[in-house]
Every structure is written in structure tokens, then in C-alpha cells.
Design a protein around this motif. Structure first.
Motif, short mmCIF file in Angstrom:
data_model
loop_
_atom_site.label_atom_id
_atom_site.label_comp_id
_atom_site.label_asym_id
_atom_site.label_seq_id
_atom_site.Cartn_x
_atom_site.Cartn_y
_atom_site.Cartn_z
N GLU A 98 -10.04 -10.44 -2.49
CA GLU A 98 -9.46 -10.13 -3.79
C GLU A 98 -10.37 -10.54 -4.95
OE1 GLU A 98 -5.63 -12.03 -4.00
OE2 GLU A 98 -5.13 -11.39 -1.96
N ILE A 114 -8.61 -1.56 2.77
CA ILE A 114 -7.92 -2.45 1.86
C ILE A 114 -8.53 -3.84 1.94
CG2 ILE A 114 -5.67 -3.28 1.08
CD1 ILE A 114 -5.82 -0.21 1.40
N PHE A 122 0.83 -1.20 0.00
CA PHE A 122 0.00 0.00 0.00
C PHE A 122 0.87 1.26 0.00
CE2 PHE A 122 -3.07 2.87 2.43
CZ PHE A 122 -3.78 3.21 1.28
N HIS A 130 -12.59 -5.63 -10.75
CA HIS A 130 -11.48 -5.85 -9.80
C HIS A 130 -10.34 -4.86 -9.99
CE1 HIS A 130 -13.49 -9.62 -8.76
NE2 HIS A 130 -13.54 -9.90 -10.05
N GLU A 131 -10.68 -3.59 -10.16
CA GLU A 131 -9.63 -2.58 -10.24
C GLU A 131 -8.93 -2.44 -8.88
OE1 GLU A 131 -8.31 -0.77 -12.58
OE2 GLU A 131 -9.60 -1.41 -14.24
N LYS A 132 -7.74 -1.89 -8.90
CA LYS A 132 -6.99 -1.73 -7.65
C LYS A 132 -7.65 -0.72 -6.73
CE LYS A 132 -2.19 -2.07 -6.30
NZ LYS A 132 -0.80 -2.16 -6.81
N CYS A 133 -8.18 0.36 -7.30
CA CYS A 133 -8.95 1.34 -6.52
C CYS A 133 -10.40 1.25 -6.96
CB CYS A 133 -8.41 2.75 -6.74
SG CYS A 133 -9.36 4.02 -5.85
N SER A 173 -8.23 -7.83 0.84
CA SER A 173 -7.24 -8.79 0.39
C SER A 173 -7.70 -10.19 0.77
CB SER A 173 -5.87 -8.47 0.99
OG SER A 173 -4.85 -9.20 0.35
N TYR A 220 2.21 1.78 -3.43
CA TYR A 220 1.14 2.12 -4.36
C TYR A 220 0.56 3.51 -4.11
CZ TYR A 220 -3.90 2.05 -5.54
OH TYR A 220 -5.17 2.37 -5.95
N HIS A 278 -9.50 -0.03 -1.70
CA HIS A 278 -8.52 -0.63 -2.60
C HIS A 278 -8.55 -2.16 -2.50
CE1 HIS A 278 -6.82 3.45 -2.85
NE2 HIS A 278 -6.99 3.47 -1.54
N VAL A 279 -8.08 -2.80 -3.55
CA VAL A 279 -7.94 -4.26 -3.58
C VAL A 279 -6.47 -4.55 -3.86
CG1 VAL A 279 -8.67 -6.42 -4.64
CG2 VAL A 279 -10.28 -4.49 -4.49
N ILE A 280 -5.80 -5.21 -2.91
CA ILE A 280 -4.38 -5.50 -3.04
C ILE A 280 -4.15 -6.98 -2.74
CG2 ILE A 280 -2.05 -4.99 -2.22
CD1 ILE A 280 -3.00 -2.23 -1.43
#
Length: 389
Positions: free
Chosen positions: A322, A315, A180, A350-353, A317, A183, A364-366
């Protein structure tokens, strides 16, 4: 090589420097056969099945298979994950005979994980004596939680240093925090952040100024929110009720809360979230299990937000966090009072933000990577040894 031993599975990753060469997942431990799934970057997964005799040590058979397949060639360091080691769990360290003896004293804290981890440590040390063996503690990330977050509301805590809330998934949270930061930057990672590790085992953790403040798991990995087969927090009187009314003994109750509860227990069908989501429209148990999981995560986010004075970033995960856009959407639906709104389209792909432009909180997805943290910790110990000569 990293060794991540669970109660019914083992994950091995083989690295050179920081590059992953192979991932081996061993599943079905405790059954008549085990499956090994080998994944290499940019290649198809290879599956193999190994028959296990009832009187044959699983760990030795596994080692023989790895050696015969050539996966142990050129391995010079092995980093072992320890889920629970009581007050010892402060930082990664080199494994010695003295350390192993001490770790054995903590088996009552987590017999499901620690027993297998110690058997694997013993096996690899005996067969690969020239290799550096390192242990990484899953609870080390939370070792310095604020004292109030460590306390258990039972008497005589001072008499036994093992009496405390530990927190788990620490290797995952360490990875997520660094990812994070890379990023989103220093300001974001040092803000008010909640990390949601939602997988077969699931927990959430809150950080502020880059330091953990609280987490949902406490004394054991069975505590906290509802999980795939673990109950999460339950009223302690339930154990006494089931004992007096149904003659459920200690071992049976322990097995129930770890392997028969959670999504599996509520649904009566499956511990797999993907299957439950597919069946929820037709099956009430599946619908209840999904709803309870979402409800637990929502409550945890609201509760943890109070410990850090609000929320700047959330976040997701873990396997569920995810991969399931539906779970993420449903979790965030009733959290607009915290400033959370999700962009449905970004979430669905499933975008990161995935937070909307109007959201006051970044969502967010990390993807997490515990093995990478174990690799880095082992490299740190190697570096210390080189400095000391």
C-alpha cells in the motif's frame, strides 16, 4: 471487539455496528515493556508505555490496563483471530470449552501465534463470561483449494489430516476480494486475479471465478516469499547442514527462520522495508534484501498466473504494497510479458488504479482490513443465534 494476536504484537479494534471507534496496537511483547498506541478516527494517536515485570503475565497486565482505561465498557462480542488450527479451520464459530481443547491440540502447528491466542481467549472468557466469544480462522479462505494445491510432497499424508498446504492471510484476502468487487464490479472480481498482501508477513494468492486457486504460503506462515524476518521457502537440507556443521538445534533453527531471516537476515541491518529502501544506495546488504524481495514477488506473480490461465487484475495491499510506490514499480517492471504496465505518475501518488492506459492488466492498490472481516463474521454468528432464538 476484534483481537488479532501475533507473536510479538496484538491489535484490538472496537466497533459499533460497522463503525470503528478505536484501534489499539500493543507492541513489544516479550520485552521489558510494552507500548500501547490508541487511534481514534480524526484524532491524534495516543501512546502509552507499560512496564512488565519478568514474572508478570503479559496478557493479564494488558487486560487490566484495558479495563482501567474503559475500553472494555459495553463490549458484548469479542472476535478472535486464529492463524492456524489445522483441519478445523473451515468457518467462524462460537468458542466453547470443547473447541478450546481441540485448538490446544494444534499448538504444534503454530506455537508462536496459537499459544498467545489461546491465552487471550482464556483471559477474556474468564473476565467477561457474559460476552459472546467468536473465533475466526485465517486459513478458512483457502480451505477448499484445489486438491493439487493442498498436497505436500511427503509420505503418509493420509495418516494425519493436518498434513496439507493451508495458505494464510485469508482474512485479508476475504476483505480485499469484497473491496475489489465493490470497486471494480462482478466481472473484474470473477476474472483472473492475483492479490499481493505485502507487509511484515507477505504472501500472494490467485483467484479465478471468485475462488482461491493457489497461494504462496503453505504449511506454515514461514513459507512462501521472503518476508521481514521470515525466510520464506528454503531448501530443507539447510536445516541438516546447519545442524551438522554449526550444531544448530531444532528450536534455534525454528527461531532463525521465523525471527532472524528474510529482509533482516539478508540485510544484516533491518526488517523494515522503508529503512532498507533509504539505505540501499549506500549499503550492499540493504540493496540485496530489497532486490530479493522484489524478485520473489515477481516470481510468485508469474507462477500464480499459470495456475489461473493468465492475469486480468493485480492487487497490491499490506503495509509495503500500500505504501511503497518504489516496490510496486520495481515488481511490475519485468511483468510486461503478462500485459502489466504501470503509470509512474499514478503510482507515485498512490492512486487506487495505477496501471497505464495501454496495460492489458488492471493494477490496483487497495488497503486491507482484517478486523472489519472479523467484525462481519461475528455479526453473522450473532444473526444466526437471533434466528435460532
Amino acid at each position: 471487539m476484534t483481537v488479532n494476536a501475533g507473536s510479538s504484537s496484538i491489535k484490538l479494534d472496537i466497533f459499533t455496528a460497522n463503525q470503528r471507534l478505536y484501534t489499539l496496537r500493543i507492541i513489544g511483547l516479550g520485552q521489558g515493556e510494552i507500548q500501547i498506541r490508541v487511534t481514534e478516527p480524526d484524532k491524534e494517536t495516543v501512546n502509552a508505555t507499560i512496564q512488565i515485570d519478568a514474572d508478570q503475565p503479559i496478557e493479564q497486565k494488558l487486560y487490566d490496563t484495558l479495563e482501567q482505561s474503559g475500553y472494555l465498557q459495553n463490549v458484548d462480542t469479542i472476535s478472535h483471530r486464529i492463524v492456524q488450527a489445522g483441519p478445523r479451520s473451515q468457518q467462524a464459530e462460537t468458542i466453547t470449552d470443547e473447541l478450546v481443547r481441540e485448538l490446544e491440540t494444534y499448538i504444534p502447528l503454530d506455537p508462536g501465534h496459537l499459544t498467545r491466542s489461546l491465552r487471550l481467549i482464556d483471559l477474556f472468557r474468564k473476565n467477561l463470561p457474559g460476552v459472546l466469544h467468536v473465533v475466526c480462522y485465517d486459513t478458512a479462505y483457502f480451505h477448499n483449494l484445489p486438491r493439487v494445491a493442498q498436497l505436500l510432497s511427503v509420505p503418509n499424508q493420509g495418516a494425519d489430516p493436518a498434513f496439507r498446504r493451508y495458505g494464510f492471510h485469508g482474512l485479508s484476502y476475504a476483505y480485499l476480494q469484497q473491496a475489489f468487487q465493490e470497486y471494480a464490479g462482478d466481472v473484474a472480481v470473477n476474472g483472473r486475479v492475483i492479490y499481493a498482501h505485502l507487509g511484515s508477513g507477505a504472501s500472494l494468492a490467485a483467484t479465478r471465478s471468485g475462488k482461491p486457486v493457489d497461494t504462496t504460503m503453505g504449511f506454515s506462515p514461514a513459507s512462501g516469499i521472503v518476508m521481514s524476518t521470515r525466510s520464506g521457502d528454503i531448501d530443507p537440507s539447510l536445516a541438516w547442514y546447519m545442524h551438522t556443521k554449526y550444531d544448530v538445534d531444532e528450536e534455534s533453527f525454528k527461531h532463525m527462520v521465523n525471527f532472524e531471516s528474510g529482509l533482516l537476515g539478508v540485510s544484516g541491518r533491518s526488517a523494515d522495508m522503508h529503512r532498507l529502501l533509504q539505505e540501499q544506495d549506500q549499503h550492499a546488504g540493504s540493496r540485496d534484501a530489497v532486490a530479493l524481495f522484489v524478485y520473489n514477488v515477481q516470481k510468485a506473480i508469474g507462477s500464480l498466473a499459470t495456475t489461473i490461465g493468465g492475469l486480468d487484475s493485480l492487487i497490491f495491499s499490506g503495509g509495503i504494497g500500500e505504501q511503497s510506490s518504489e516496490i510496486r514499480q520495481r515488481v511490475c517492471q519485468n511483468l510486461d510479458f503478462l500485459g502489466i504496465t504501470v503509470d509512474t505518475k499514478l503510482n507515485s501518488v498512490h492512486e487506487k488504479c495505477i496501471s497505464s492506459e495501454s496495460s492489458r492488466v488492471g493494477v490496483h492498490v487497495i488497503p486491507t482490513d482484517e478486523s472489519m472481516v472479523m467484525c462481519r463474521l461475528a455479526k453473522g454468528i450473532i444473526g444466526q443465534k437471533e434466528i435460532l432464538g
